[in-house]
Scaffold this active site. Structure first.
Site, PDB file in Angstrom:
ATOM      1  N   ASN A   1     -10.282  -0.161   1.057  1.00 38.41           N
ATOM      2  CA  ASN A   1      -8.824  -0.167   0.905  1.00 38.41           C
ATOM      3  C   ASN A   1      -8.480  -0.805  -0.444  1.00 38.41           C
ATOM      4  O   ASN A   1      -8.715  -1.994  -0.643  1.00 38.41           O
ATOM      5  CB  ASN A   1      -8.212  -0.968   2.061  1.00 38.41           C
ATOM      6  CG  ASN A   1      -6.697  -1.070   1.982  1.00 38.41           C
ATOM      7  OD1 ASN A   1      -6.089  -0.688   0.978  1.00 38.41           O
ATOM      8  ND2 ASN A   1      -6.091  -1.600   3.030  1.00 38.41           N
TER       9      ASN A   1
ATOM     10  N   CYS B   1       0.818  -1.237   0.000  1.00 38.03           N
ATOM     11  CA  CYS B   1       0.000   0.000   0.000  1.00 38.03           C
ATOM     12  C   CYS B   1       0.841   1.273   0.000  1.00 38.03           C
ATOM     13  O   CYS B   1       0.302   2.369  -0.185  1.00 38.03           O
ATOM     14  CB  CYS B   1      -0.928   0.004   1.191  1.00 38.03           C
ATOM     15  SG  CYS B   1      -1.892  -1.498   1.323  1.00 38.03           S
TER      16      CYS B   1
ATOM     17  N   HIS C   1      -3.085   6.860   2.599  1.00 39.92           N
ATOM     18  CA  HIS C   1      -3.587   5.523   2.267  1.00 39.92           C
ATOM     19  C   HIS C   1      -4.902   5.312   3.028  1.00 39.92           C
ATOM     20  O   HIS C   1      -5.045   5.735   4.169  1.00 39.92           O
ATOM     21  CB  HIS C   1      -2.547   4.482   2.677  1.00 39.92           C
ATOM     22  CG  HIS C   1      -3.025   3.084   2.490  1.00 39.92           C
ATOM     23  ND1 HIS C   1      -3.658   2.679   1.341  1.00 39.92           N
ATOM     24  CD2 HIS C   1      -3.000   1.996   3.324  1.00 39.92           C
ATOM     25  CE1 HIS C   1      -3.980   1.406   1.453  1.00 39.92           C
ATOM     26  NE2 HIS C   1      -3.602   0.976   2.639  1.00 39.92           N
TER      27      HIS C   1
HETATM   28  N1  ACO Z   1     -17.727  -7.772  11.586  1.00 39.46           N
HETATM   29  C1  ACO Z   1     -18.021  -8.007  12.875  1.00 39.46           C
HETATM   30  N2  ACO Z   1     -17.094  -8.326  13.781  1.00 39.46           N
HETATM   31  C2  ACO Z   1     -15.814  -8.387  13.359  1.00 39.46           C
HETATM   32  C3  ACO Z   1     -15.442  -8.158  12.027  1.00 39.46           C
HETATM   33  C4  ACO Z   1     -16.462  -7.846  11.104  1.00 39.46           C
HETATM   34  N3  ACO Z   1     -16.220  -7.599   9.825  1.00 39.46           N
HETATM   35  N4  ACO Z   1     -14.098  -8.294  11.917  1.00 39.46           N
HETATM   36  C5  ACO Z   1     -13.647  -8.599  13.135  1.00 39.46           C
HETATM   37  N5  ACO Z   1     -14.680  -8.665  14.016  1.00 39.46           N
HETATM   38  C6  ACO Z   1     -14.659  -8.966  15.444  1.00 39.46           C
HETATM   39  C7  ACO Z   1     -13.436  -9.771  15.856  1.00 39.46           C
HETATM   40  O1  ACO Z   1     -13.652 -11.147  15.625  1.00 39.46           O
HETATM   41  C8  ACO Z   1     -13.336  -9.440  17.317  1.00 39.46           C
HETATM   42  O2  ACO Z   1     -14.254 -10.238  18.015  1.00 39.46           O
HETATM   43  P1  ACO Z   1     -13.872 -10.848  19.455  1.00 39.46           P
HETATM   44  O3  ACO Z   1     -13.620  -9.647  20.323  1.00 39.46           O
HETATM   45  O4  ACO Z   1     -15.064 -11.637  19.796  1.00 39.46           O
HETATM   46  O5  ACO Z   1     -12.630 -11.656  19.226  1.00 39.46           O
HETATM   47  C9  ACO Z   1     -13.831  -7.997  17.409  1.00 39.46           C
HETATM   48  O6  ACO Z   1     -14.540  -7.759  16.170  1.00 39.46           O
HETATM   49  C10 ACO Z   1     -12.723  -6.975  17.547  1.00 39.46           C
HETATM   50  O7  ACO Z   1     -11.678  -7.309  16.628  1.00 39.46           O
HETATM   51  P2  ACO Z   1     -10.416  -6.380  16.420  1.00 39.46           P
HETATM   52  O8  ACO Z   1      -9.490  -7.035  15.456  1.00 39.46           O
HETATM   53  O9  ACO Z   1      -9.884  -5.961  17.754  1.00 39.46           O
HETATM   54  O10 ACO Z   1     -11.130  -5.111  15.741  1.00 39.46           O
HETATM   55  P3  ACO Z   1     -10.477  -3.747  15.415  1.00 39.46           P
HETATM   56  O11 ACO Z   1     -11.239  -2.667  16.062  1.00 39.46           O
HETATM   57  O12 ACO Z   1      -8.984  -3.781  15.599  1.00 39.46           O
HETATM   58  O13 ACO Z   1     -10.752  -3.622  13.842  1.00 39.46           O
HETATM   59  C11 ACO Z   1      -9.570  -3.894  11.780  1.00 39.46           C
HETATM   60  C12 ACO Z   1     -10.242  -4.597  12.963  1.00 39.46           C
HETATM   61  C13 ACO Z   1     -10.626  -3.056  11.075  1.00 39.46           C
HETATM   62  C14 ACO Z   1      -9.030  -4.951  10.836  1.00 39.46           C
HETATM   63  C15 ACO Z   1      -8.422  -3.008  12.305  1.00 39.46           C
HETATM   64  O14 ACO Z   1      -7.607  -3.741  13.165  1.00 39.46           O
HETATM   65  C16 ACO Z   1      -7.584  -2.420  11.212  1.00 39.46           C
HETATM   66  O15 ACO Z   1      -8.035  -1.593  10.464  1.00 39.46           O
HETATM   67  N6  ACO Z   1      -6.286  -2.806  11.138  1.00 39.46           N
HETATM   68  C17 ACO Z   1      -5.369  -2.262  10.168  1.00 39.46           C
HETATM   69  C18 ACO Z   1      -5.694  -2.724   8.784  1.00 39.46           C
HETATM   70  C19 ACO Z   1      -4.738  -2.096   7.795  1.00 39.46           C
HETATM   71  O16 ACO Z   1      -4.284  -1.006   8.017  1.00 39.46           O
HETATM   72  N7  ACO Z   1      -4.402  -2.747   6.712  1.00 39.46           N
HETATM   73  C20 ACO Z   1      -3.486  -2.077   5.828  1.00 39.46           C
HETATM   74  C21 ACO Z   1      -2.731  -2.869   5.024  1.00 39.46           C
HETATM   75  S1  ACO Z   1      -3.631  -3.590   3.736  1.00 39.46           S
HETATM   76  C22 ACO Z   1      -2.515  -4.043   2.529  1.00 39.46           C
HETATM   77  O17 ACO Z   1      -1.335  -3.862   2.652  1.00 39.46           O
HETATM   78  C23 ACO Z   1      -3.103  -4.711   1.324  1.00 39.46           C
END
Ligand code: ACO
Length: 328
Positions: free
Chosen positions: A285, A110, A255
């Site tokens: 994304n 990215c 990004h």
């Molecule tokens: N819908 C509902 N619940 C979900 C979903 C979903 N789509 N996805 C995850 N959950 C749940 C999890 O299972 C977890 O449940 P649990 O507490 O029972 O275990 C809960 O939600 C919280 O999960 P977290 O991973 O802590 O959620 P978070 O608030 O961190 O959000 C996310 C997750 C959106 C992926 C976030 O961590 C994020 O944006 N990370 C960075 C992503 C990124 O920047 N990627 C860039 C690179 S991409 C590339 O290079 C191609």
């Protein structure tokens, strides 16, 4: 010596996938996705990535008032090339008739558009005139649609820019932290090779044995932490090299991985969110395509005005990051 944007282009596939569409295939909801990511919809396509790239490239060249023969370097960025070889840049070179162009691909996930811009800047100092950067990503091809924590995040898109030499300044800060390589990756499926026993790279590299080959695995929380500090560091550092401060930037195109990441980086930089261009609600994304798609939309809206100072910042699998600052 700096660089200037001569033209921009983009291609977004027609098929729109909403959060409600995801609620039909995995356990999720519109409310969760909007609250945790800021995403409302994204585009996907069955077309090859290079076809999206070609359309964005043609649009950018036309927008620059040039012809394909004027391009002397094509830099393509993608993590979803349709072919292992040749490069997507060569495919585009042939498809658009850029007969005078050198062509190569860059894989910096990215952050790759910023990496490519930095490379373009160096080539422009060494006699090249018109560099075409195309960032095209068919992320639907490597998304695991059974994994709710990743599948809702990604979309397909292509963005392109033609850049040329300018007397105004350009500064960049690039970086990588390969110790985080196992937090965001997609493995290549193994080939059936006679004579030897195949070794899965995971068993020697210590990558988690979590996903099937060919689709993305992400440790969201780890990438999130890296993202916020990498974005503010890259932008601050690039500003310092340029001789300015983040407050003096007219526009920042980040990004688009998560709205909360952009909000946190804005907070860390002491800037209002309004300074950051955001289209994550519409496209999700799209990896390296996010920034040039944003530039193309800004160009069309008349926001890329001469004299404005712009900051671009990205991060992604590698882990890598890159920020740059230049005057339009
Ligand atoms: N819908 C509902 N619940 C979900 C979903 C979903 N789509 N996805 C995850 N959950 C749940 C999890 O299972 C977890 O449940 P649990 O507490 O029972 O275990 C809960 O939600 C919280 O999960 P977290 O991973 O802590 O959620 P978070 O608030 O961190 O959000 C996310 C997750 C959106 C992926 C976030 O961590 C994020 O944006 N990370 C960075 C992503 C990124 O920047 N990627 C860039 C690179 S991409 C590339 O290079 C191609």
């Amino acid at each position: 010596m700096g660089l200037k944007i001569l033209g921009t282009g983009r291609y977004l596939p027609e098929t729109v996938v909403t959060n409600d569409d995801f609620a039909k295939i995995v356990e999720t909801s519109d409310e969760w996705i909007v609250k945790r990511t800021g995403m409302k919809q994204r585009r996907i396509t069955e077309q090859p990535t290079w076809v999206m790239a070609e359309r964005a490239a043609i649009a950018a060249i036309e927008n620059a008032g040039l012809t394909a023969a004027d391009i002397d370097l094509i830099l393509c960025t993608t993590v979803t090339s349709d072919y292992i070889t040749p490069s997507m840049a060569c495919i585009i070179q042939g498809a658009i008739g850029a007969v005078n162009a050198v062509a190569l691909d860059i894989n910096a996930a990215c952050a790759a558009f910023v990496y490519a811009l930095d490379m373009a800047h160096m080539y422009l100092q060494h006699g090249y005139h018109h560099v075409l950067i195309i960032s095209a990503e068919g992320l639907s091809k490597i998304t695991d649609y059974t994994d709710r924590s990743t599948c809702v995040l990604f979309g397909d898109a292509a963005g392109a820019c033609v850049v040329g030499w300018s007397e105004k300044g350009f500064a960049s800060t690039l970086g990588a932290d390969g110790t985080g390589a196992n937090t965001l990756f997609a493995r290549r499926p193994l080939n059936e090779v006679p004579f030897v026993e195949q070794i899965d790279p995971q068993s020697i590299d210590g990558f988690p044995d979590v996903n099937r080959p060919g689709v993305l695995y992400m440790n969201g929380r780890e990438v999130y932490k890296f993202a916020v500090s990498a974005m503010s560091h890259a932008l601050k550092d690039a500003c310092e090299k340029f001789g300015t401060t983040p407050e003096e930037l007219d526009l920042i195109v980040p990004h688009q991985a998560n709205l909360r990441i952009i909000q946190s980086a804005a907070k860390e930089l002491g800037l209002a969110l309004e300074r950051f261009y955001v289209n994550i609600d519409r496209y999700g994304n799209t990896s390296s395509a996010c920034i040039p798609v944003g530039l193309s939309e800004l160009g069309e809206a008349g926001e890329l005005k001469p004299g404005r100072k712009i900051g671009l910042v990205g991060f992604g699998a590698g882990l890598v990051y890159g920020g740059c600052v230049f005057e339009l």
